[in-house]
Each structure stands twice: as C-alpha cells, then as structure tokens.
Design a protein around this motif. Structure first.
Motif, mmCIF file in Angstrom:
data_model
loop_
_atom_site.group_PDB
_atom_site.id
_atom_site.type_symbol
_atom_site.label_atom_id
_atom_site.label_comp_id
_atom_site.label_asym_id
_atom_site.label_seq_id
_atom_site.Cartn_x
_atom_site.Cartn_y
_atom_site.Cartn_z
ATOM 1 N N PHE A 164 -5.390 19.744 76.571
ATOM 2 C CA PHE A 164 -5.363 18.304 76.298
ATOM 3 C C PHE A 164 -3.958 17.698 76.377
ATOM 4 O O PHE A 164 -3.824 16.476 76.341
ATOM 5 C CB PHE A 164 -5.940 18.019 74.910
ATOM 6 C CG PHE A 164 -7.350 18.503 74.738
ATOM 7 C CD1 PHE A 164 -8.407 17.812 75.307
ATOM 8 C CD2 PHE A 164 -7.616 19.668 74.044
ATOM 9 C CE1 PHE A 164 -9.711 18.255 75.162
ATOM 10 C CE2 PHE A 164 -8.912 20.122 73.893
ATOM 11 C CZ PHE A 164 -9.968 19.423 74.457
ATOM 12 N N HIS A 165 -2.926 18.520 76.465
ATOM 13 C CA HIS A 165 -1.567 17.990 76.480
ATOM 14 C C HIS A 165 -0.736 18.681 77.567
ATOM 15 O O HIS A 165 -0.968 19.855 77.893
ATOM 16 C CB HIS A 165 -0.882 18.193 75.124
ATOM 17 C CG HIS A 165 -1.564 17.472 74.008
ATOM 18 N ND1 HIS A 165 -2.533 18.057 73.234
ATOM 19 C CD2 HIS A 165 -1.415 16.199 73.549
ATOM 20 C CE1 HIS A 165 -2.961 17.186 72.331
ATOM 21 N NE2 HIS A 165 -2.315 16.059 72.500
ATOM 22 N N CYS A 166 0.215 17.928 78.098
ATOM 23 C CA CYS A 166 1.108 18.481 79.113
ATOM 24 C C CYS A 166 2.140 19.399 78.465
ATOM 25 O O CYS A 166 2.297 19.426 77.245
ATOM 26 C CB CYS A 166 1.805 17.343 79.864
ATOM 27 S SG CYS A 166 2.933 16.366 78.821
ATOM 28 N N ARG A 167 2.847 20.127 79.308
ATOM 29 C CA ARG A 167 3.835 21.075 78.784
ATOM 30 C C ARG A 167 4.941 20.361 78.012
ATOM 31 O O ARG A 167 5.429 20.850 76.999
ATOM 32 C CB ARG A 167 4.430 21.875 79.942
ATOM 33 C CG ARG A 167 5.276 23.047 79.476
ATOM 34 C CD ARG A 167 5.867 23.797 80.644
ATOM 35 N NE ARG A 167 6.654 24.923 80.173
ATOM 36 C CZ ARG A 167 7.592 25.524 80.901
ATOM 37 N NH1 ARG A 167 7.849 25.088 82.120
ATOM 38 N NH2 ARG A 167 8.271 26.547 80.415
ATOM 39 N N TYR A 168 5.339 19.173 78.485
ATOM 40 C CA TYR A 168 6.397 18.419 77.812
ATOM 41 C C TYR A 168 6.004 18.096 76.369
ATOM 42 O O TYR A 168 6.789 18.291 75.445
ATOM 43 C CB TYR A 168 6.681 17.124 78.577
ATOM 44 C CG TYR A 168 7.576 16.154 77.830
ATOM 45 C CD1 TYR A 168 8.959 16.322 77.833
ATOM 46 C CD2 TYR A 168 7.024 15.091 77.106
ATOM 47 C CE1 TYR A 168 9.779 15.449 77.136
ATOM 48 C CE2 TYR A 168 7.839 14.216 76.412
ATOM 49 C CZ TYR A 168 9.210 14.396 76.428
ATOM 50 O OH TYR A 168 10.025 13.530 75.719
ATOM 51 N N HIS A 169 4.783 17.613 76.155
ATOM 52 C CA HIS A 169 4.374 17.228 74.812
ATOM 53 C C HIS A 169 4.048 18.442 73.936
ATOM 54 O O HIS A 169 4.177 18.368 72.712
ATOM 55 C CB HIS A 169 3.193 16.254 74.871
ATOM 56 C CG HIS A 169 3.597 14.867 75.233
ATOM 57 N ND1 HIS A 169 3.392 14.316 76.478
ATOM 58 C CD2 HIS A 169 4.251 13.911 74.512
ATOM 59 C CE1 HIS A 169 3.877 13.079 76.507
ATOM 60 N NE2 HIS A 169 4.405 12.813 75.341
ATOM 61 N N VAL A 170 3.641 19.543 74.540
ATOM 62 C CA VAL A 170 3.477 20.786 73.776
ATOM 63 C C VAL A 170 4.823 21.238 73.228
ATOM 64 O O VAL A 170 4.947 21.631 72.055
ATOM 65 C CB VAL A 170 2.844 21.878 74.662
ATOM 66 C CG1 VAL A 170 2.914 23.244 73.973
ATOM 67 C CG2 VAL A 170 1.392 21.533 74.976
ATOM 68 N N GLN A 171 5.851 21.184 74.077
ATOM 69 C CA GLN A 171 7.189 21.563 73.630
ATOM 70 C C GLN A 171 7.740 20.577 72.617
ATOM 71 O O GLN A 171 8.457 20.957 71.685
ATOM 72 C CB GLN A 171 8.127 21.674 74.836
ATOM 73 C CG GLN A 171 7.774 22.812 75.774
ATOM 74 C CD GLN A 171 8.625 22.841 77.029
ATOM 75 O OE1 GLN A 171 9.200 21.825 77.436
ATOM 76 N NE2 GLN A 171 8.723 23.995 77.652
#
Length: 237
Positions: free
Chosen positions: A26-33
């Motif tokens: 549900f989330h891109c790598r940027y927002h996961v980080q």
C-alpha cells in the motif's frame, strides 16, 4: 493500475511490492522509509524549536509537582532504566545488534552523559503535548514514542574520540572519530516504549496543563490560527 500506487494522498509512486523493492502493498519505498525514521508515513519529525516550549513547560510542571506520587514513580522508573542499562558500547560496534540491545546502549550513553531522569520525562511529556496541540499531527502511539525517542536520542547519540597520530615527517597529526548510531527502525520503538511505560499514566493529567502553560507563555500553536491548513492539503489557495 491505481491499486499499485502509494496510498499516501498526492504521492503517485508505485508501491514497494509492485516494484519488487519491498513487501508493502500500500505504500511506496520512500514512505516506508519515512515511517521507519519518523513513525508516520506522512508526518515528519518535529524540529527542536517546535518542541522546546512544550518541554520547558513540562519541566516547570514537573518541578512544581516533584513530590507527587505519579511524578516520583515515573522518575524512579526512568532512573531504574538508566541505572540498569549496563556499559556503553561504542557506536561502531552496534551494527547488526538487536534493537533491544541498541536501545539499552542508548540509555547507557544518556546515563554517562549525565542526563537526568526528569529531563527524559519532560521530553516525553513535551512531545505528547505537542502532538495533542498540533491539529495536523499524527495521533498514534507509534508516532508519539518514535518522536520522543528521537528527541531523547539527540541528547547523546554518538561516539566521539580524538588522538594524536605519530607523523615521522613532522608534527603529530590530530585525528578525530565521530560515529553515530542509526536513528531509525525498531531501536526507536524500543526506546520510546521505555519512555511511555514510565510517563503514560502521568501524561493523561499533565498534557492539558502543559498545553495551557505553553499557550500562556508562547501563544497558540500555528494550527489554531486563522488560515492554517495541514501540510497534506495541497488544494490551491
């Protein structure tokens, strides 16, 4: 497909799972980080200047009520956490260690730096009050404990050494080493959990008083002023 896009409004990046660079569906790598570092997919860490008035108000409140049972119990809990943290391990040795171990070393480093338990408690209460006062904040436990942990972590976060290196061709060379443990991931959650365990009960009564003290001395939070809009509101003005 729209289902493969990050669910954070306005992002538009593909999810980490769809790109093969993570498991988040549900989330891109940027927002996961971003969440790993700050405790929220969309709300970043507060600046020290934003937090300071609330911590000052919390410190005043704790000083006025130092003899109360709830304050004494919370302070004693944090004093025990500091005292039982063991020895300080240099930041260079922490890579690959479990989060619980790195959190323990963080408290040991705070103890060696002379940080008092009441100051840690004031930071936790100040963070809790700021989050409650900010209408655009992310009011979740994870965001609260991560923000408190990051503020505490900044007090004594690194290993610093200096020495003179022998130089056969001239004067000795002054050498310095500055190593900082990573301020992200599970270690912040472990530090924040310790802070919350000590201060959660006290915060229920203290947070409204801290907000009132801060408002009286520094004015209302910007989110309470006319015309304020949250950071995620990208509509044309």
């Amino acid at each position: 497909m729209s289902s493969d896009l990050c669910s954070v409004p306005g992002c538009g990046r593909p999810t980490a799972l769809s790109t093969g660079k993570g498991r988040s569906a549900f989330h891109c790598r940027y927002h996961v980080q971003l969440k790993a570092r700050h405790g929220s997919y969309w709300c970043a860490t507060y600046r020290a200047s934003e937090l300071r008035p609330y911590v000052v108000a919390a410190s005043v409140l704790l000083a006025e009520r130092s003899q109360q049972g709830a304050v004494a119990a919370a302070t004693q809990e944090l004093a025990h956490t500091l005292a039982s943290a063991g020895r300080v391990d240099p930041a260079m040795n922490l890579r690959g260690q479990p989060a619980s171990y790195r959190a323990r070393v963080a408290f040991a480093r705070l103890r060696e730096a002379g940080i008092e338990p009441r100051r840690l408690l004031a930071i936790y209460l100040g963070v809790s009050a700021l989050i409650e006062d900010d209408l655009g904040s992310h009011r979740t436990q994870e965001f609260r404990i991560v923000q408190a942990a990051k503020a505490v972590h900044r007090l004594a976060s690194g290993t610093h050494r200096s020495w003179e290196m022998f130089n056969p061709l001239g004067p000795d060379i002054h050498t310095e080493l500055h190593a900082y443990p990573r301020s992200s991931g599970l270690v912040l959650r472990r530090i924040g959990e310790k802070l919350e365990k000590a201060g959660e009960f006290l915060a229920r009564e203290a947070v409204p008083k801290i907000i009132a003290m801060k408002t009286s001395s520094h004015g209302p939070h910007p989110s309470h002023l006319p015309g304020w809009r949250p950071a995620w509101d990208t509509r044309p003005r």
